[in-house]
Design an enzyme around this catalytic site. Sequence first.
Site, PDB file in Angstrom:
ATOM      1  CG  HIS A 188      -1.952  -1.135   1.111  1.00 53.05           C
ATOM      2  ND1 HIS A 188      -2.962  -1.148   0.174  1.00 53.05           N
ATOM      3  CD2 HIS A 188      -2.072  -2.293   1.822  1.00 53.05           C
ATOM      4  CE1 HIS A 188      -3.682  -2.259   0.325  1.00 53.05           C
ATOM      5  NE2 HIS A 188      -3.157  -2.960   1.309  1.00 53.05           N
TER       6      HIS A 188
ATOM      7  CD  GLU B  49      -5.320  -5.671   0.130  1.00 52.14           C
ATOM      8  OE1 GLU B  49      -4.212  -6.199  -0.112  1.00 52.14           O
ATOM      9  OE2 GLU B  49      -5.503  -4.871   1.070  1.00 52.14           O
TER      10      GLU B  49
ATOM     11  CB  SER C 192       3.242  -7.537   0.499  1.00 46.46           C
ATOM     12  OG  SER C 192       1.890  -7.958   0.573  1.00 46.46           O
TER      13      SER C 192
END
Length: 300
Positions: free
Chosen positions: A162, A203, A222
């Site tokens: 993010h 996401e 991530s």
Amino acid sequence: MSDVWRRTPITVGGGVGRAAEHPGMRDPRYLARRRSLAAPARGHRVGDPSPQVLYTEEEQATWREVHRALAESQRAHACRAALDGREAAAIPADHIPQHAEIGARLRRLTGFDYTLAGGAVASRRFLCSMARGYFHAVQFIRHPAVPMYSPEPDVVHDVFGHGAHLALPEFAAIYRLVGEAAARLETEEALQIVTDIYWFTLEYGVVDEGGVPKAYGAALLSSYGELGRLGGCRLADLDVPGMLATPYEISGYQPVLFRARSLGHVADTLAGFLGRLDDGDAPELRRAAVAGRRAGRSRS
């Protein structure tokens, strides 16, 4: 992080497992540390400064290991905008950044900042804060035994995913778009629709670059494992009804990812749908989504 993450599966030791199987969920020392870093979030007001954290050398070593692996994997599998955002955010390689360190840069670039979370945040608070330019982020880091995957968003996810997003105006505009829709809508059914759209785009979104799928979603950016298997995923064209009808309460990595032509395509698609969405439409859309998910499970 939104409470949608309560349902997120993990991979442990190369195999598929549930969150309870992760070493971080069974290590009393780690859990005590996690609780201590999460405690200041109780009663925290959106926009108040996050406390400084004195990270241990073990935590710093985990960050450095994950940073090296993710930086390399992102070069191969992340979209250009995500790489540009990571560079703009100036994510450090040698230490875990404080919220204030990254947040100050985000404010200058896009007007966004971090606000403190201790774990899962109610979806309405989480999404509506984005309309005000705040993103809920945690301060704890994943367990060192499985550094390349976490059963929940940690500081790696919130900074590498993010933080990279919120350093670029193109991404920040999509966050605000989603947040403004959540703030305008009142029913839980409508809010769930916005949550599902957030999940499959910000996401887990993918864009085509030169005919190759590249990750832009923060959860993908991530996760070393999910980046590495991106080319083998089942990809569907970006389609809001399709996203709403696709289940994501699963035991393993996401089985379906939605691919856009560009970030502009994502922004235009979401603006068109969310701009028309109202509370009265939500019940029928949710019924169709539930029916679609049941049909999808029966075929699998």
